[in-house]
Design a protein around this motif. Sequence first.
Motif, PDB file in Angstrom:
ATOM      1  N   SER B 210       0.828  -1.208   0.000  1.00 13.39           N
ATOM      2  CA  SER B 210       0.000   0.000   0.000  1.00 13.39           C
ATOM      3  C   SER B 210       0.852   1.244   0.000  1.00 13.39           C
ATOM      4  N   SER B 211       1.923   1.235   0.789  1.00 16.39           N
ATOM      5  CA  SER B 211       2.720   2.453   0.831  1.00 16.39           C
ATOM      6  C   SER B 211       3.601   2.560  -0.396  1.00 16.39           C
ATOM      7  N   LYS B 212       4.024   1.431  -0.952  1.00 15.57           N
ATOM      8  CA  LYS B 212       4.906   1.511  -2.113  1.00 15.57           C
ATOM      9  C   LYS B 212       4.166   2.016  -3.347  1.00 15.57           C
ATOM     10  N   LEU B 213       2.935   1.539  -3.542  1.00 17.25           N
ATOM     11  CA  LEU B 213       2.193   1.947  -4.731  1.00 17.25           C
ATOM     12  C   LEU B 213       1.327   3.166  -4.471  1.00 17.25           C
ATOM     13  N   ASN B 214       1.360   3.644  -3.228  1.00 19.74           N
ATOM     14  CA  ASN B 214       0.559   4.812  -2.870  1.00 19.74           C
ATOM     15  C   ASN B 214      -0.940   4.592  -3.066  1.00 19.74           C
ATOM     16  N   ILE B 215      -1.385   3.422  -2.666  1.00 20.74           N
ATOM     17  CA  ILE B 215      -2.820   3.132  -2.709  1.00 20.74           C
ATOM     18  C   ILE B 215      -3.294   3.050  -1.265  1.00 20.74           C
ATOM     19  N   PRO B 216      -4.440   3.658  -0.940  1.00 20.66           N
ATOM     20  CA  PRO B 216      -4.906   3.553   0.452  1.00 20.66           C
ATOM     21  C   PRO B 216      -5.139   2.107   0.837  1.00 20.66           C
ATOM     22  N   LEU B 217      -4.822   1.772   2.082  1.00 19.54           N
ATOM     23  CA  LEU B 217      -4.940   0.385   2.518  1.00 19.54           C
ATOM     24  C   LEU B 217      -6.376  -0.113   2.374  1.00 19.54           C
ATOM     25  N   THR B 218      -7.315   0.817   2.526  1.00 20.10           N
ATOM     26  CA  THR B 218      -8.726   0.451   2.379  1.00 20.10           C
ATOM     27  C   THR B 218      -8.978  -0.190   1.019  1.00 20.10           C
ATOM     28  N   ASP B 219      -8.434   0.434  -0.023  1.00 20.35           N
ATOM     29  CA  ASP B 219      -8.659  -0.107  -1.363  1.00 20.35           C
ATOM     30  C   ASP B 219      -8.068  -1.498  -1.495  1.00 20.35           C
ATOM     31  N   ILE B 220      -6.880  -1.694  -0.915  1.00 18.60           N
ATOM     32  CA  ILE B 220      -6.237  -2.997  -1.048  1.00 18.60           C
ATOM     33  C   ILE B 220      -7.069  -4.063  -0.354  1.00 18.60           C
ATOM     34  N   TYR B 221      -7.555  -3.752   0.830  1.00 21.01           N
ATOM     35  CA  TYR B 221      -8.362  -4.741   1.524  1.00 21.01           C
ATOM     36  C   TYR B 221      -9.677  -4.979   0.802  1.00 21.01           C
ATOM     37  N   SER B 222     -10.248  -3.909   0.224  1.00 21.51           N
ATOM     38  CA  SER B 222     -11.492  -4.110  -0.529  1.00 21.51           C
ATOM     39  C   SER B 222     -11.261  -5.103  -1.646  1.00 21.51           C
ATOM     40  N   ILE B 223     -10.149  -4.934  -2.358  1.00 19.53           N
ATOM     41  CA  ILE B 223      -9.880  -5.817  -3.486  1.00 19.53           C
ATOM     42  C   ILE B 223      -9.526  -7.210  -2.998  1.00 19.53           C
TER      43      ILE B 223
ATOM     44  N   CYS C 145     -15.777   9.681   2.909  1.00 16.52           N
ATOM     45  CA  CYS C 145     -14.423   9.664   3.455  1.00 16.52           C
ATOM     46  C   CYS C 145     -13.389   9.669   2.349  1.00 16.52           C
ATOM     47  N   ALA C 146     -13.696   9.024   1.232  1.00 20.65           N
ATOM     48  CA  ALA C 146     -12.714   8.959   0.153  1.00 20.65           C
ATOM     49  C   ALA C 146     -12.712  10.222  -0.686  1.00 20.65           C
ATOM     50  N   GLU C 147     -13.926  10.704  -1.053  1.00 19.11           N
ATOM     51  CA  GLU C 147     -13.963  11.814  -2.015  1.00 19.11           C
ATOM     52  C   GLU C 147     -13.871  13.171  -1.355  1.00 19.11           C
ATOM     53  N   VAL C 148     -14.589  13.352  -0.252  1.00 18.33           N
ATOM     54  CA  VAL C 148     -14.641  14.689   0.348  1.00 18.33           C
ATOM     55  C   VAL C 148     -13.481  14.907   1.312  1.00 18.33           C
ATOM     56  N   LYS C 149     -13.257  13.931   2.205  1.00 13.44           N
ATOM     57  CA  LYS C 149     -12.212  14.113   3.203  1.00 13.44           C
ATOM     58  C   LYS C 149     -10.862  13.614   2.728  1.00 13.44           C
ATOM     59  N   GLY C 150     -10.871  12.623   1.870  1.00 13.66           N
ATOM     60  CA  GLY C 150      -9.597  12.108   1.375  1.00 13.66           C
ATOM     61  C   GLY C 150      -8.843  11.236   2.358  1.00 13.66           C
ATOM     62  N   TYR C 151      -9.504  10.808   3.449  1.00 12.28           N
ATOM     63  CA  TYR C 151      -8.779  10.003   4.435  1.00 12.28           C
ATOM     64  C   TYR C 151      -8.749   8.528   4.060  1.00 12.28           C
ATOM     65  N   ASN C 152      -9.809   8.060   3.369  1.00 11.10           N
ATOM     66  CA  ASN C 152      -9.887   6.630   3.040  1.00 11.10           C
ATOM     67  C   ASN C 152      -9.766   5.763   4.273  1.00 11.10           C
ATOM     68  N   ALA C 153     -10.391   6.173   5.345  1.00 15.34           N
ATOM     69  CA  ALA C 153     -10.253   5.388   6.573  1.00 15.34           C
ATOM     70  C   ALA C 153     -11.205   4.216   6.626  1.00 15.34           C
ATOM     71  N   ILE C 154     -12.310   4.281   5.875  1.00 10.25           N
ATOM     72  CA  ILE C 154     -13.266   3.179   5.884  1.00 10.25           C
ATOM     73  C   ILE C 154     -13.459   2.662   4.475  1.00 10.25           C
ATOM     74  N   GLY C 155     -13.836   1.407   4.389  1.00 11.84           N
ATOM     75  CA  GLY C 155     -14.045   0.818   3.081  1.00 11.84           C
ATOM     76  C   GLY C 155     -14.902  -0.416   3.174  1.00 11.84           C
ATOM     77  N   PHE C 156     -15.278  -0.918   1.989  1.00 11.81           N
ATOM     78  CA  PHE C 156     -16.046  -2.143   1.925  1.00 11.81           C
ATOM     79  C   PHE C 156     -15.098  -3.320   2.008  1.00 11.81           C
ATOM     80  N   VAL C 157     -15.523  -4.373   2.666  1.00  9.95           N
ATOM     81  CA  VAL C 157     -14.789  -5.629   2.561  1.00  9.95           C
ATOM     82  C   VAL C 157     -15.783  -6.716   2.231  1.00  9.95           C
ATOM     83  N   GLY C 158     -15.297  -7.711   1.529  1.00  9.02           N
ATOM     84  CA  GLY C 158     -16.151  -8.830   1.171  1.00  9.02           C
ATOM     85  C   GLY C 158     -16.999  -8.502  -0.032  1.00  9.02           C
TER      86      GLY C 158
END
Lengths: 634, 317, 206
Positions: B210-223, C145-158
């Motif tokens: 995540s840090s190397k490719l500059n992708i948020p960890l959230t995206d990686i876990y989602s995928i 969180c992703a678009e407005v704040k840019g933190y990306n702290a939460i996301g979908f899983v599964g």
Amino acid sequence: MELKLVIEIKNKINSVDKLKEKAHEVEENYKDCIEISLCSGTGCKAYLPQELYRLMLEELDKNKEKINKKIVVHKTGCLGYCEKGPIIIIYPKELCYLQVKSEDIPEIVEKTIKDEVVERLFYKDDNGALIPKVSDIPFYKYQNRIILINSRMDPRNIDDYIRLGGYQALVKALTAMTPDKVLDEVKKANLRGRGGGGFPAGDKWETTKNAAGEPKYVLVNASEGNPGAFPNRLTIEGNPHSVLEGLILAAYAIGSNQGYIYIKQEYSLAIENINIAIEQAREYGFLGKNILNSGFNFEVKVHKGAGAYVSGESSALNTAIEGKAGEPRLKYIHTAVSGLWGKPTNLNNVETYANVPQIINNGADWFMSIGTKGSAGTKIFSLVGKVKNTGLVEVPMGITLRDIIYKIGGGIKDDKKFKAVQTGGPSGGVIPEHLLDLPVDFDELTKAGSMMGSGGMVVMDEDDCMVNLAYYFIKFLSEESCGKCVPCREGLRQLIYVYERIMEGKGKIEDLKLLEDLALVLEGASLCALGSTAQNIVLTTLKYFRQEYEAHIYYHSCPALVCKPLINYEINKEKCTGCMLCVKSCPVNAISGEVKKPHIIDQNTCIKCDACVEACPEKFSAIEKKTGLLGVKL
Amino acid sequence: MKNTKRDIETYKQKIKKRGFRLTETRMVILDVLLKSSGELDAEELFLLSHKKHPKIGMATIYRTLRLLEKEGLVVRVGFYNNKAKYRIEESSGPLAEKPDIRPSKSGLDKKKFTGDAGYPLVTRYEGNLEDYKNVERINTIQNQLSQWLGELSKIKREKELALEDVIKDFGKVDKIVSYHENQRSNLIQILLDVQNEYRWLPKHVLLYVSSKLNIPLTDIYSIASFYKSFNLEPRGKYTIVVCTGTACHVRRSMYLLQRIANVLGIKHGDTTGNYKFTLETVNCLGCCALGPVMVLNNKYYSNPSTKQLEKLFSDLD
Amino acid sequence: MNNENNNDTSKKKINLLIDNITVEVDDSSTVLGAANIAGIHIPTLCFHEKVKPYGACRLCLVEIEKRGRSRIVASCAYPVEDNLKVYTESPKVEAIRKNLVELYLALFPFHSEIKALAKKYNLRKTRFKKENNYCILCGLCVRYCAEVKGYNAIGFVGRGINKKVTFIPDSAYFKYCENCMECVDICPTGVFPSNYGMERFPQISD
């Protein structure tokens, strides 16, 4: 004598004459030669074709002195007749040996050298007559194998493909036709997408071509999420160059310079073969810059898919190639206009591309002469389930389902009664017996409530429960759904609850209306085709097999003896000889009894795992399954 | 036994002192918290408060709890392993200053997140620091790792350390990422190769990618959680794959699964306790003529019986 | 300030028909935006002006008619076109929406929009099994969180029926969320994040 093992690297081919020269050269190599084709597809993998190949080479080496003709051994892709694998075909006589075992190899080699045959390995029909020639065997006789010309070529050798006429279409197109002419030919031929939707490929190409934006992309959809269908895999394994050629032709017609092949990562052999094919095509100059001196550039890349049925949907596939989670997008702007990274993208199935070289070579009229008016050409199906001849078949459109199942498939296994055939995978529906004379055609199948799909055809007999089948597919879809929109996710969840209720015998009469209402929500409100086609299996099973649902609800019985909560395992006292085999096999110790006295199964403990049925010797067959309120077998 | 009346007055004073309005809804929530003898989680609090005052929604609950927590009037316990529970902070006198979040038996310690964890890291960085262009990134990763380890309970941490042999340094990951041209769009290919290397996707490797490719960890876990082929938990030594495609289902693949369960005691998706076998199902292997198919150690078996299974499993060490 | 050019060709005006009322809007608008201008109410759950349209709740479905063929589309995302005919309450849409609302009643019946629709369709109770899941996975918190704040702290899983929203990694809460918490207000069901979303992401089994 020579044994062809090494693939030689030759110079580039950049003109019609050079290609003809190459084809001629390869043909010369095979002149007066005995070719032995050994099926090495994944379907026969369990039978270790590697072993057979090695043994064959050893034997040929041992008998070196006796060989007076050149002998070449091909490791081909799937030959289709998986039920009777492994298969060996000897050319030029077209002799076909079935179910070859390692012990048979020495005899085959010996007889082949002497130009004789091994009769016991031939196909035997019902009257006991031997059929030596491959094209006379009923399985192959009714097929029309245009794409699956696997039997004479090694998929890892581009020369074999060239010998059979490969890449002529590409040369013809790049030297003698404009991109518009190629497009027109494909449009005229009415080539409809073989991935399931049946959308005319020519129109899609045209939309992509006319859309604004550069660069344009062409994609091959080889994700094959459909469980129980494998035509795409075998096409790529057995004849990868046909797909490549079709792709390059499409790119030329549309004006694209970059292609992607999206292929499921479980298909390791297919990925290997397509990578080798790409390398070899590049060696010969069919890929890369300035192909055949025409000024046209094209590069292709393989992208592995990580296991999602929904990613086979076109907008989801675009998202997956971009490196994100493969969720379908809102489709108000078609991917042909705005796909990969917002650029025009053309997506077609593997089979669609594989048909293109033949269309260019032989013309649109030839293509339309096969099949029906609405659906031209052939279609590859994987015929599986309870048929005698399981395997991969390529049939002309318009052939009836009955012909496929009985003439090619050989009828139902163990001669049981036919119940239904399921086409199109989880997005399709079932077709009952009275509709078996339907011709295989995009529109006809859709009218009957099912769909063509990517080529899965599962045959079911009286021992298969339709309620259980619908439950199986809905469960599959609920786990494969992307989960984004409420109707699909929650609708499928509620469907599962209803089905579980029915299968446990707690169904109510209102449940049938509930199923229909859920199907309505799924169809109308879902975001993508996964949700909206989920209704097919529910509605077709309800329409054609309503009495099975009612038996589950009213009589608490499963007529096919499948749904576990509704069946009881009982030991027939007259047949049981008290051998104690089942007592030992039961994992929960539910069977009690002494030697030479009939055993009894305790219904409260029994988990219905079928271990006792497996253990009871066939001559006794004392364990029976019963269903229904009164325990009476319906 | 608390004297509710006295306590409610005390708390009312405390809130007023800090300058917050004592609205009706806040009073109800405070009342419920005081009346409860133990700890409540947010949902229980909602249900009890909602009964008394139907206008209370979950959002109100959270906002009020957040406020009360900030002011130190309510304390959160049992954080990571269970749902967060709340109870009234009991103290004899007025609170002078905002307290830190107190750790409880399985709770967290805010101090540990500043970097000096004091716990050994799962991977020791081996090699030349100068090889890695961005030393800071490594430090950040190590900090995050120590945070992560701080979160685990003792038993889990031991298991993690025991898997140290499976995990080497990040050099391998670097090679994979540069083979795929450091491109974000090749993320899925990168993850597939990483999984081939490690047999699963360990968390710190994902942090590194995540840090190397500059992708948020959230995206990686989602995928990684979206696709079925990615394993986010360690696998057994041998993977047993059973095909549950339509053709094999119709030929009763469920009985085969049941037989394997009888022998090994695991359902599909599980790993045996000694991390020897993992049972998985796939959607179609394409060998429908052999159905139902089981693959083990790259060999294909057609409908193996219980006896055959027993022999197979015991033959493998 | 910029001088607005009245002949600016990028801001084309489009005319369309919504429930037989003519509406004129910019060509960058969606059908939902056009309906708002016309004063017609289309129910929504996962729509918010600050984030891009997502199309997950499917309550905003309308029937459009174009060149003689009709389709059901999500109005929050469908771009306006000249001479488009839109019906927000045609019989087909009503039938679908009625069943959809019944599905929502099993999920989260407390929302005002759902309650109003249930009253309109006379749905007192639902035949479906109650989920009490509360999170309808509308994605507003994730997108915000992703678009407005840019933190990306939460996301979908599964995926599929096992889809959830969580914090990733768990420590993101301390880095970003303590001082923000704006997603709590944007959540239509008011239930995010369930106990601050600390659903333990699958780790080594205990």
